[in-house]
Design a protein around this motif. Structure first.
Motif, short mmCIF file in Angstrom:
data_model
loop_
_atom_site.label_atom_id
_atom_site.label_comp_id
_atom_site.label_asym_id
_atom_site.label_seq_id
_atom_site.Cartn_x
_atom_site.Cartn_y
_atom_site.Cartn_z
N ARG A 522 0.83 -1.21 0.00
CA ARG A 522 0.00 0.00 0.00
C ARG A 522 0.87 1.26 0.00
O ARG A 522 0.60 2.22 -0.74
CB ARG A 522 -0.92 0.00 1.23
CG ARG A 522 -1.78 1.25 1.35
CD ARG A 522 -2.59 1.19 2.65
NE ARG A 522 -3.31 2.43 2.87
CZ ARG A 522 -4.54 2.67 2.45
NH1 ARG A 522 -5.19 1.73 1.79
NH2 ARG A 522 -5.14 3.83 2.69
N LYS A 539 -9.48 -1.34 -2.72
CA LYS A 539 -10.50 -2.28 -2.31
C LYS A 539 -9.83 -3.56 -1.83
O LYS A 539 -8.67 -3.82 -2.15
CB LYS A 539 -11.46 -2.58 -3.46
CG LYS A 539 -12.39 -1.43 -3.81
CD LYS A 539 -13.48 -1.86 -4.78
CE LYS A 539 -14.48 -0.73 -5.00
NZ LYS A 539 -15.58 -1.15 -5.91
N GLN A 540 -10.56 -4.36 -1.06
CA GLN A 540 -10.00 -5.59 -0.51
C GLN A 540 -10.66 -6.81 -1.16
O GLN A 540 -11.81 -6.76 -1.60
CB GLN A 540 -10.21 -5.66 1.00
CG GLN A 540 -9.43 -4.62 1.78
CD GLN A 540 -9.48 -4.89 3.26
OE1 GLN A 540 -8.46 -5.14 3.89
NE2 GLN A 540 -10.66 -4.83 3.85
N SER A 551 -1.05 -5.99 -3.41
CA SER A 551 -2.08 -5.89 -4.45
C SER A 551 -2.04 -7.10 -5.38
O SER A 551 -0.98 -7.67 -5.63
CB SER A 551 -1.86 -4.61 -5.26
OG SER A 551 -0.60 -4.64 -5.90
N MET A 572 -6.46 -5.07 -2.93
CA MET A 572 -5.45 -5.50 -1.98
C MET A 572 -5.86 -6.85 -1.39
O MET A 572 -7.01 -7.07 -0.99
CB MET A 572 -5.31 -4.48 -0.86
CG MET A 572 -4.95 -3.08 -1.33
SD MET A 572 -3.36 -3.00 -2.18
CE MET A 572 -2.24 -3.36 -0.82
N SER A 573 -4.91 -7.76 -1.31
CA SER A 573 -5.19 -9.12 -0.85
C SER A 573 -5.38 -9.18 0.66
O SER A 573 -4.65 -8.55 1.42
CB SER A 573 -4.04 -10.05 -1.25
OG SER A 573 -4.20 -11.33 -0.68
N LYS A 574 -6.38 -9.98 1.07
CA LYS A 574 -6.56 -10.30 2.48
C LYS A 574 -6.07 -11.72 2.79
O LYS A 574 -6.28 -12.24 3.88
CB LYS A 574 -8.04 -10.20 2.85
CG LYS A 574 -8.63 -8.81 2.72
CD LYS A 574 -9.97 -8.70 3.44
CE LYS A 574 -10.98 -9.65 2.83
NZ LYS A 574 -12.29 -9.59 3.56
N GLN A 613 -14.60 0.38 6.54
CA GLN A 613 -13.76 -0.78 6.22
C GLN A 613 -14.52 -2.06 6.53
O GLN A 613 -15.06 -2.23 7.62
CB GLN A 613 -12.45 -0.74 7.02
CG GLN A 613 -11.53 -1.92 6.72
CD GLN A 613 -10.13 -1.70 7.25
OE1 GLN A 613 -9.52 -0.66 6.99
NE2 GLN A 613 -9.62 -2.66 8.01
N ASP A 615 -14.91 -6.30 4.35
CA ASP A 615 -14.16 -7.25 3.52
C ASP A 615 -13.66 -6.61 2.22
O ASP A 615 -12.65 -7.05 1.65
CB ASP A 615 -15.04 -8.46 3.18
CG ASP A 615 -15.21 -9.39 4.37
OD1 ASP A 615 -14.48 -9.19 5.37
OD2 ASP A 615 -16.06 -10.30 4.31
N GLU A 616 -14.36 -5.60 1.72
CA GLU A 616 -14.03 -5.04 0.41
C GLU A 616 -13.49 -3.62 0.47
O GLU A 616 -12.84 -3.17 -0.47
CB GLU A 616 -15.27 -5.07 -0.50
CG GLU A 616 -15.75 -6.48 -0.83
CD GLU A 616 -16.90 -6.46 -1.81
OE1 GLU A 616 -17.40 -5.35 -2.10
OE2 GLU A 616 -17.30 -7.54 -2.29
N LEU A 618 -11.52 -0.22 2.43
CA LEU A 618 -10.46 0.17 3.37
C LEU A 618 -10.81 1.52 3.98
O LEU A 618 -11.33 2.42 3.29
CB LEU A 618 -9.10 0.24 2.67
CG LEU A 618 -8.52 -1.11 2.23
CD1 LEU A 618 -7.28 -0.90 1.38
CD2 LEU A 618 -8.19 -1.97 3.43
#
Length: 670
Positions: A522, A539-540, A551, A572-574, A613, A615-616, A618
């Motif tokens: 980020r 977004k996540q 990302s 962005m990966s969770k 913020q 799951d999707e 930030l």
């Protein structure tokens, strides 16, 4: 330089503002940013002088380091056809010298207000280890609103540089010159404090303390004569205020204020009822090691006596028989019997005995003074502590708390220490009392209108005051980096530490070749976005190929050509997709945003920004922005997996009015 001449194709000269020994100053108009500026142009007869060019460049270097509302800003530096020039902020008004002449006598509170602005600016310069060396009313500009701005750092010197020396030349104006500068010594921060004391004297009395027919005679008065009393001029001036003049203009730099901040803190309380009846300031007695300055009459008498003594010695060497003859006439011609040395020289014997006794006494006194000398210790760093904690820390150093003062602070939390006097790491005697200034919390301030100003300059100024500053880019025909709009209404009253302002900044009109941002963190993505003046919408999502925090996708894709100021969406990966047992749960959270009436006649709607913020989304990415003219309900659709929690923040006119850091399905609205 003639009117209508355009410098570097950008700065159109309007008229001359003044001429100096090194440069001429012109009023010009910046054709790109559409604003008036001051152009300082190195004189033609000096453009081949390397020393003058170096001094001119040093002014630019010193000014670029200093960002302060009461220091004239430097906008640009350039050269055209061998002509060196600086482009600076144009201050419409007059210098302090003329301001004093036109408005004298000045109300005491106004004197203190102007001096406080000047001291604040000099404190910033000193914090960067820059000494002005030429502080005088002619170098302080007063704008039409009565605000002070310091200019002309042409002979300012950083402490890390070697001292400039010039034979038979004193840099700076002699009326405001410190005694050590008059003697040819190196200028220090205390030298600036002396000049500030003379400026304060002139604001109170309308004239400088010392006058003379020549610069040398005035310089002699600075280190020989005491500063005249301002209370002799006006008995209504409080003794506390005169004491600020006396302490700042003490002959010995050690007797002056340790820092400009100390002088400012002392000045701000001079009209307080608590300081009525204060005794006149007297410098500490420095003892026998203090350098004494002989009056010119005594110097002349000493020289004459030395010349007579030298003449007598020369005559004795030339006619030794006369000396012998005069000595022989005082003795008997008959031979004397031999006596012991002590009997033959009784005077010498007594001198030796008395001399030995005197030496022993001196040694005994020195030893006694050394043994009785109070132990020294250093003042610990107290900033940020509470008074209770500071008292305990001081007790460990055999120190105690002295006078307590309170002041507003945007940088230090309420009930915490802003500063101590003496300051941190200064040496003091044990059992000394340390004065403390404690924060009353942040003070509200009126937010300015920064449209059309440089974002970089505004950001530095506001962050120093405690604001949180963000930017978003927009394609514009105006110069890149210029502020187009702001989300905090100009003139509104805000708390700096509780206010986040977002500026819309011009990205120009160029195109950017977008790089592939996948696999980036980020922080790296934001740095790239700032450098290329594009906006990022984070977004996540879950990704089996990319670890959490990096990302894994973007829109548009890498390689695309986008216009500066446009928005790029980055996923962005969770981490990997969770087990099916932890399915995401969706629910809505509703928050009522109250409308706040504005005082400005031109603006009626409230600017509201929503961040949340899940799951999707930030928290650092704007979810929704809207203008409201009445109380409005905001709905945020949350999606949370398993035991994860969400958060939201709602900002109205730049100030956070609603915030929750742990949102669960229990917060769902019916």
């Amino acid at each position: 330089m003639t009117p209508n001449y355009t410098l570097s194709g950008r700065y159109r000269i309007i008229r001359s503002l003044g001429e100096g020994g090194m440069a001429n100053v012109y009023l010009a108009h910046d054709l790109i940013l559409d604003r008036d500026v001051a152009v300082k142009l190195l004189r033609l007869d000096l453009r081949d002088d390397p020393k003058t060019i170096k001094r001119f460049q040093r002014e630019a270097l010193a000014t670029t380091e200093l960002v302060h509302p009461h220091i004239v800003s430097l906008y640009d530096v350039g050269e055209e056809n061998g002509m060196q020039y600086l482009v600076m902020e144009y201050v419409k008004g007059m210098d302090l010298k003329n301001y004093i002449k036109e408005h004298f006598p000045l109300p005491l509170q106004q004197v203190i207000d102007i001096m406080e602005q000047i001291l604040s600016a000099v404190a910033t310069a000193h914090a960067h280890n820059i000494i002005h060396r030429d502080l005088k009313p002619q170098n302080i500009l007063i704008d039409e609103q009565g605000n002070a701005k310091i200019t002309d750092f042409g002979i300012a010197v950083a402490l890390s540089e070697h001292t400039m020396t010039q034979t038979n030349t004193i840099l700076g104006s002699v009326h405001y010159l410190s005694p050590e500068q008059a003697r040819g010594s190196m200028a220090t921060k205390q030298s600036d404090i002396y000049s500030l004391g003379i400026i304060l004297y002139e604001m109170l009395t309308g004239s400088v303390p010392f006058k003379g027919e020549t610069a040398v005679s005035i310089a002699l008065k600075h280190f020989q004569n005491e500063i005249p009393s301002v209370r002799d001029y006006d008995a209504k001036i409080p003794q506390a205020l005169e004491n600020v003049v006396l302490q700042s203009t003490a002959k010995d730099p050690r007797d002056r204020y340790a820092t400009v901040a100390d002088m400012a803190n002392d000045l701000l309380t001079t009209l307080s009822d608590t300081r009525v009846g204060e005794k006149r300031f007297e410098p500490d007695d420095l003892g026998n090691d203090e350098t004494k300055i002989m009056p010119s009459a005594d110097i002349a008498a000493a020289i004459a006596a030395n010349r007579r003594a030298d003449a007598a010695k020369s005559q004795a060497k030339a006619h030794p028989e006369k000396t012998t003859e005069s000595t022989d006439t005082a003795t008997d011609e008959a031979p004397l019997p031999k006596r012991s040395w002590s009997k033959r020289h009784p005077v010498r014997r007594r001198l030796i005995i008395f001399g030995s006794i005197a030496v022993l006494l001196i040694v005994a006194i020195v030893i006694g003074l050394e043994l009785s000398r109070p132990q020294m210790t250093k003042v610990p760093k107290l900033t940020g502590m509470t008074q209770t904690t500071a008292t305990k820390v001081l007790a460990k150093r055999h120190l105690s708390v002295g006078t307590i003062k309170h002041a507003k602070s945007n940088a230090v939390a309420k009930n915490q220490i802003i500063k101590s006097t003496p300051g941190s790491q200064q040496k003091v005697q044990e059992r000394s009392r340390i004065n403390l200034t404690i924060s009353n919390g942040a003070k509200q301030t009126s937010f300015g209108n920064y449209v059309n100003e440089s974002y970089g300059d505004v950001r530095a100024t506001l962050k120093a005051e405690g604001f949180k500053v963000k930017q978003r880019f927009s394609t514009s025909a105006v110069a890149a980096g210029q502020i187009i709009s702001q989300d905090v209404v100009a003139g509104s009253s805000v708390l700096p530490t509780n206010t986040t302002v977002t500026f819309t900044v011009s990205a120009g009109s160029r195109y950017v070749g977008l790089k592939d941002l996948t696999g980036e963190s980020r922080g790296d993505i934001l740095n790239y976005a700032t450098a290329n003046r594009i906006n990022i919408n984070f977004k996540q999502g879950y990704s089996d190929d990319q670890k959490a925090g990096y990302s894994y996708d973007q829109t548009p894709e890498g390689g695309a050509s986008v216009r500066a100021g446009s928005t790029v969406t980055v996923l962005m990966s969770k981490g990997s997709q969770p087990a099916s047992a932890n399915l995401a749960e969706s629910f809505n959270v509703k928050v009522k945003v109250p409308y706040k009436a504005l005082t400005t006649a031109t603006a009626t709607a409230n600017d509201v920004k929503v961040y949340y913020q899940d799951d999707e989304h930030l928290i650092g990415t704007l979810y929704r922005e809207m203008a409201i003219t009445q109380d409005t309900e905001v709905t945020m659709p949350f999606q949370l997996t398993g035991s994860q929690t969400g958060q939201y923040r709602i900002v109205r006119n730049g100030v956070t009015i609603a915030q929750k850091t742990k949102v669960t399905n229990k917060d769902a609205s019916n």
